[in-house]
Scaffold this active site. Structure first.
Site, PDB file in Angstrom:
ATOM      1  N   ARG A  82       0.875  -1.174   0.000  1.00 31.37           N
ATOM      2  CA  ARG A  82       0.000   0.000   0.000  1.00 31.37           C
ATOM      3  C   ARG A  82       0.913   1.224   0.000  1.00 31.37           C
ATOM      4  NH1 ARG A  82      -2.833   2.885   4.442  1.00 31.37           N
ATOM      5  NH2 ARG A  82      -4.788   3.802   3.677  1.00 31.37           N
ATOM      6  N   ASN A 159      -7.057   8.192   2.592  1.00 30.65           N
ATOM      7  CA  ASN A 159      -6.657   7.615   3.867  1.00 30.65           C
ATOM      8  C   ASN A 159      -7.453   8.228   5.014  1.00 30.65           C
ATOM      9  OD1 ASN A 159      -4.625   5.988   5.491  1.00 30.65           O
ATOM     10  ND2 ASN A 159      -4.315   8.019   6.376  1.00 30.65           N
ATOM     11  N   GLU A 160      -8.057   7.378   5.851  1.00 33.85           N
ATOM     12  CA  GLU A 160      -8.738   7.802   7.083  1.00 33.85           C
ATOM     13  C   GLU A 160      -9.497   9.116   6.864  1.00 33.85           C
ATOM     14  OE1 GLU A 160      -5.760   7.748  10.163  1.00 33.85           O
ATOM     15  OE2 GLU A 160      -5.290   5.633   9.815  1.00 33.85           O
ATOM     16  N   HIS A 226      -8.611   0.265   9.950  1.00 32.24           N
ATOM     17  CA  HIS A 226      -7.272   0.354  10.528  1.00 32.24           C
ATOM     18  C   HIS A 226      -7.371  -0.024  12.001  1.00 32.24           C
ATOM     19  CE1 HIS A 226      -5.961   3.400   7.198  1.00 32.24           C
ATOM     20  NE2 HIS A 226      -6.298   2.205   6.734  1.00 32.24           N
ATOM     21  N   TYR A 228      -5.769  -0.201  15.482  1.00 30.64           N
ATOM     22  CA  TYR A 228      -4.769   0.227  16.455  1.00 30.64           C
ATOM     23  C   TYR A 228      -5.355   0.032  17.857  1.00 30.64           C
ATOM     24  CZ  TYR A 228      -2.047   1.989  12.505  1.00 30.64           C
ATOM     25  OH  TYR A 228      -1.321   2.084  11.347  1.00 30.64           O
ATOM     26  N   GLU A 255      -4.235  -1.124   7.767  1.00 34.93           N
ATOM     27  CA  GLU A 255      -3.147  -0.706   8.650  1.00 34.93           C
ATOM     28  C   GLU A 255      -3.338  -1.377   9.997  1.00 34.93           C
ATOM     29  OE1 GLU A 255      -2.457   3.423   9.351  1.00 34.93           O
ATOM     30  OE2 GLU A 255      -2.727   4.008   7.260  1.00 34.93           O
ATOM     31  N   TRP A 284       1.566  -1.508   9.052  1.00 31.66           N
ATOM     32  CA  TRP A 284       2.127  -0.159   8.989  1.00 31.66           C
ATOM     33  C   TRP A 284       3.400  -0.148   9.820  1.00 31.66           C
ATOM     34  CZ3 TRP A 284       0.560   4.147   6.285  1.00 31.66           C
ATOM     35  CH2 TRP A 284       1.298   5.318   6.550  1.00 31.66           C
TER      36      TRP A 284
END
Length: 445
Positions: A82, A159-160, A226, A228, A255, A284
């Site tokens: 990516r 992105n986001e 993503h 996290y 990610e 990531w």
């Protein structure tokens, strides 16, 4: 990036929305020229299931590292990268020529290329972030680097694209972005990131994914979460991903890391759940992180021999990249295409100073028939194609992509096809010396 803790999951079951997809064209998989979605799965151009196993690379901030980074990422076993691009709104724009080069580098390394526009990160909360509508403007401005690459490239629109402010606008913003790209002729699989800095703690993407997919006239949208600090327990990981899988809605973890400032993500659960459900993941990131998240580097200082603990976990650990990645069949790893050196190109130049003709012969030196092909090369000087016969040509800067007409589409084992170019030139005019067929190096005969 700022992330916040998830609320307790109380959203509507995605399976209840899956009926919205019943109107998807039944012939889509057979007709699709590149990556496409079918029954909640990502399939490649050969209708083979493709599960992403790869990493993110921050190309826009480290363009001089990309060539070697992609070689090293492939050597570590990845099948996908990516690539961070910039629209020019927050960071210097990656223009058509640069995107063309990146795509060529991905293909040369037999990596599927997910291109993402990073300037949307945290829109509504991050002051400099741009809306998805401006990301669409960017993709249309580099369209020349994308069209014809549907077998190798996915377009990650932004992105986001929303932070933790006004994130409920995500659904309509995403539908609008998809509609504009489709109307402009982009047939790629479109990857859409979740709001809430990608983590979707509000379940906005989860609960509206079926509606967004149904609004795509190509039904070719892949959802990207993503993971996290919000995803710090196995239950949170499995609940989120299992809802998509149960509803046959396509999802990828675009990610994730092994730690983060907003909490400690459960990378073991992420990788195990993704593997058990056949869901893609992209760690990531390769190298070059700053701003206090340097611990997310997979290798130190872009040195592939210096894996960090996170890099060792992602590449070499249980359910990791080396153990689970399978190369996309479009590169010939699943019975199709050509092998390295299984093609030869003869380029005969007739030069008249300011104009030229070139007669090109492409030979299939493998023992398998080739159906559909793409020949790539770069002019060494200031040459410009004016016309082509027995094939089609797209030129972006020095880079050239040649694809067949219907009558030159097939090359039997040991056989050839020929086509011609007519063009103009300024200065010295010499023949290209390096060619690729479907991303693999050919012999210059």
């Amino acid at each position: 990036m700022r992330r916040i803790r998830a609320a307790v999951a109380t959203g509507t079951l995605l399976a209840a929305c899956a009926a919205l997809l019943a109107t998807a064209p039944s012939s889509q998989a057979a007709d699709a020229p590149g990556f496409h979605i079918q029954d909640g799965r990502l399939l490649d151009a050969n209708n083979k299931d493709f599960v992403m196993r790869g990493v993110n690379h921050a190309h826009t901030w480290y363009p001089d590292k990309t060539d070697q980074a992609l070689k090293d990422i492939k050597a570590k076993g990845a099948n996908t990268v990516r690539v961070v691009l910039a629209t020019g709104d927050q960071w210097a724009k990656n223009d058509t020529a640069d995107v063309t080069k990146v795509v060529s580098q991905c293909k040369a390394n037999r990596l599927i290329c997910v291109l993402e526009a990073h300037d949307t990160t945290g829109y509504g909360e991050a002051g400099a972030a741009i809306p998805l509508s401006k990301a669409v403007d960017y993709w249309l401005s580099v369209k020349g680097a994308l069209v014809g690459q549907e077998k190798y490239v996915l377009v990650n629109i932004g992105n986001e694209p929303h932070g933790n402010t006004n994130y409920t606008a995500w659904t309509n913003d995403t539908k609008s972005a998809i509609s504009r790209l489709r109307s402009a002729g982009l047939g790629h699989t479109l990857m859409v990131d979740a709001p809430n800095w990608g983590q979707d703690w509000s379940f906005t993407m989860r609960d509206n994914a079926a509606d967004v997919l149904a609004a795509d006239p190509d039904r070719n949208t892949l959802f990207d979460v993503h993971m996290y600090g919000v995803y710090d327990t196995p239950a949170e990981v499995s609940d989120y991903l299992n809802r998509f899988a149960a509803a046959k809605l396509p999802i990828v973890v675009g990610e994730f890391g092994d730690m983060h400032s907003d909490g400690n993500p459960d990378e073991d659960a992420i990788m195990a759940t993704a593997q058990s459900k056949g869901i893609g993941y992209l760690g990531w990131s390769w190298s070059g992180n700053g701003g206090g998240v340097e611990y997310l580097d997979l290798v130190q200082n872009f040195d592939a021999s210096r894996l960090t603990d996170w890099g060792k976990r992602l590449f070499d650990g249980a359910n990791g990249i080396k153990a689970t990645a399978k190369e996309a069949s479009v590169f010939g790893s699943d019975g199709g295409g050509t092998g390295p050196g299984a093609c030869a190109v003869t380029y005969r130049l007739s030069d008249w100073g300011s104009s030229f003709n070139a007669d090109v012969t492409l030979r299939n030196t493998s023992d398998k028939k080739i159906d559909g092909w793409e020949l790539g090369f770069a002019f060494p000087g200031q040459q410009k194609i004016n016309s082509v016969w027995n094939a089609k040509a797209v030129q972006s800067g020095a880079g050239v992509r040649i694809t067949p007409e219907s009558w030159t589409n097939s090359i039997p084992a040991g056989g050839t096809v020929s086509f011609g170019l007519s063009g103009s030139s300024t200065g010295a005019n010499t023949a290209p010396t390096s060619f690729t067929l479907d991303g693999r190096t050919c012999t210059a005969a």
